[in-house]
Scaffold this active site. Structure first.
Site, PDB file in Angstrom:
ATOM      1  CE1 TYR A 101      -4.048   1.404  -0.566  1.00  0.00           C
ATOM      2  CE2 TYR A 101      -3.566   2.756   1.349  1.00  0.00           C
ATOM      3  CZ  TYR A 101      -4.337   2.487   0.234  1.00  0.00           C
ATOM      4  OH  TYR A 101      -5.383   3.304  -0.085  1.00  0.00           O
ATOM      5  CE  LYS A 172      -7.128   2.420   2.261  1.00  0.00           C
ATOM      6  NZ  LYS A 172      -8.049   3.529   2.094  1.00  0.00           N
ATOM      7  CD  GLU A 243      -9.690   4.359  -0.475  1.00  0.00           C
ATOM      8  OE1 GLU A 243      -8.708   5.056  -0.176  1.00  0.00           O
ATOM      9  OE2 GLU A 243     -10.508   3.923   0.363  1.00  0.00           O
ATOM     10  CG  ASP A 244      -7.916   7.379  -3.468  1.00  0.00           C
ATOM     11  OD1 ASP A 244      -8.089   7.952  -2.381  1.00  0.00           O
ATOM     12  OD2 ASP A 244      -6.867   6.795  -3.758  1.00  0.00           O
TER      13      ASP A 244
END
Length: 562
Positions: A101, A172, A243-244
């Site tokens: 990550y 993740k 996410e993002d």
């Protein structure tokens, strides 16, 4: 091999088993399994344990000279033998988390199309918007319980990476398993390919995504709606983590769906939860309370404002009014301190803007009130950076803060490492080792005047795996604000520095399983109390957490037919 569990019965044999990463054991297949599943000759003669395999894999891992090559190597193991991958990562969690990550995953996202080797997860492209149901049915994962989804528009601090953003959901979910014990069979990474506005990608002949400018407006909203509905039909009990997503979309999507489905946004809520947990631990270590702090933020995007709102909520829970709490939190962005008379504030910024009347007595500030102006006038005790711009916590700012606060709490949280507002080494030297520091990316320990300071990584991996485990174990239908607040408090309870006055601000990664279980229990308990799941006792909840916690052990296989 775990011989205490019942065997798994498999209906296929031969090369098909070796090509299935969830069940492949490589050289660890027993003699009986090799015969019954037609594997003799397909793997070397020696029968190895998973620890022997992990030892060889670790030696190979250490042979690579750069982090990207190490990342690619680990991903290859993940795509061929997931049990071995997770055993290897769990055995070396501190060394390998920065590889699988942040910060290495950022480079992997930038080079995703160039380094592409094997499919993992689902790519749902806008031209296929009418076939989302079919695409979900194509997944090799049939019992999906956690989805991490991105549209690739705001990957870490790197911006629009198009389908290269798939590296984030993959990474993740690797942490959900290695830190939170979620079985990899229950996880599914998804990228929504809605085009890209990155000209380098559009012109790159190797780019593998839809070569089209990003869609927006109603088209985008309808696509997200179709996706959410299709997922709910296919897997009605799954937890969806956003996410993002770009700032303009992240908060509206969260607000639209958080009460309809079991979902949360890790950039907004997960970041806020781990930041508040770290802040609670720092306050305890400094001998004070959160509601007594004066807090300055650098960065007023969705992540920064999400942290600020969570801090306000925690302050209110400690006994002060919402109005008072908001006067103690100052948000600074590229235009300076957010003020209520600014014309272009985003909806989530408006409640955090300071009233102009609150700064009437300030002195020596510029037209656009800078962070230094805020430090000199409000004398903050806490400084949090979520700007994504390196070096903005200058020596002048840190020394000015330290001049009025003996133990300043300073969190430069921007990712990756190249984007951090100030390094822990600089902060600790400028404050003579008195600052309480946590960062978003990993840093080596710092020595000041002969004393070694371990740097706490205020990383969402301390929070979201426990939240996911708590949701799965309790069967919660939604992720409530109270559940997130419970996760923050549970994390603070695990702080070595807050517990005994020594050690790092946050637990070591080697203790992440115990931390995740502690958070899961706190989250699940609140879900039960709020009626978001069926009633259950604390004992049953704890048993469910243990029962849902997956460990990377090989199972015995039996063949269903010949």
């Amino acid at each position: 091999m775990d011989d205490n569990k019942r065997p798994l019965y498999l209906p296929f044999a031969g090369p098909a088993i070796l090509e299935a990463p969830l069940i492949n054991k490589g050289s660890a297949f027993s003699e009986e399994e090799r015969i019954f599943f037609n594997l003799e000759g397909l793997v070397p003669y020696a029968i190895e344990t998973i620890e022997e395999q992990a030892s060889r894999a670790y030696d190979q891992f250490r042979s690579f000279n750069n982090d990207l090559d190490k990342h690619i190597y680990l991903r290859n193991i993940q795509d061929t033998n997931e049990t071995l991958f997770y055993r290897l990562v769990q055995n070396n969690i501190s060394e390998m988390m920065p590889i699988i990550y942040t910060p290495t995953v950022g480079l992997a996202c930038e080079r995703f199309s160039k380094n592409y080797r094997r499919n993992r997860g689902l790519f749902i492209s806008y031209p296929n918007k009418d076939r989302i149901d079919d695409i979900l049915n194509n997944s090799t994962r049939q019992k999906v319980k956690i989805i991490v989804v991105t549209d690739g528009e705001r990957i870490l601090g790197l911006g629009d990476q198009g389908i290269g953003g798939m590296g984030i959901p993959i990474g993740k979910l690797s942490l959900y398993t290695s830190c939170g014990g979620i079985s990899p069979a229950y996880t599914l990474p998804i990228t929504l390919d809605v085009g890209t506005d990155n000209p380098q990608l559009l012109e790159d002949p190797m780019y593998m995504g839809w070569r089209h400018p990003r869609i927006g407006g109603e088209e985008y909203a309808e696509f997200i709606e179709a996706f959410m509905q299709a997922v709910h039909v296919r897997w009605p009990d799954t937890l969806i983590q956003f996410e993002d997503f770009a700032q303009k979309n992240a908060m509206p999507i969260l607000e639209r769906y958080k009460d309809r489905y079991c979902c949360f946004n890790d950039d907004i809520q997960g970041t806020a939860a781990v930041a508040v947990g770290s802040l609670l631990a720092a306050c305890k270590a400094a001998g004070t309370e959160l509601n007594q702090q004066r807090i300055a933020f650098l960065g007023a995007g969705s992540a920064g404002c999400g942290i600020a709102e969570a801090i306000v909520a925690q302050m209110v829970s400690e006994g002060i009014s919402d109005e008072q709490a908001r006067t103690q939190v100052c948000m600074v962005d590229r235009w300076g301190l957010l003020l209520d008379n600014m014309p272009n504030l985003l909806p989530f910024q408006q409640k955090l803007a300071q009233k102009c009347t609150n700064i009437q007595n300030w002195s020596n500030f510029s037209d656009n009130i800078s962070l230094l102006d805020v430090v000199n006038n409000t004398k903050p005790t806490v400084l949090i950076g979520v700007s994504g711009v390196p070096g903005l916590f200058t020596e002048e700012i840190i020394r000015a803060m330290h001049s009025h606060c003996a133990r300043p709490i300073i969190f430069p949280l921007s990712n990756p490492t190249s984007r951090v507002e100030a390094t822990p080494k600089d902060i600790l030297h400028w404050t003579s080792g008195q600052a309480l520091v946590a960062t978003g990316s990993p840093f080596e320990p710092v020595v000041v005047d002969g004393e070694t300071f371990e740097i706490a990584q205020c990383n969402n991996s301390f929070i979201f795996p426990g939240i996911g485990l708590g949701v799965l174990a309790s069967g919660a239908r939604h992720v409530s604000d109270a559940m997130l607040m419970a996760s923050s408090r549970a994390l603070a309870e695990c702080s070595p520095l807050a517990i005994d006055g020594s050690g790092p601000l946050l637990p070591k990664l080697e203790d992440i399983h115990a931390v995740s279980k502690h958070i899961a229990f706190a989250v699940g308990k609140v879900a039960v109390e709020q009626g978001l799941t069926l009633p259950m006792s604390d004992e049953i909840l704890q048993q469910s957490i243990e029962g849902n916690f997956w460990s990377p052990e090989y199972r015995r296989y039996k063949r269903t037919s010949f």
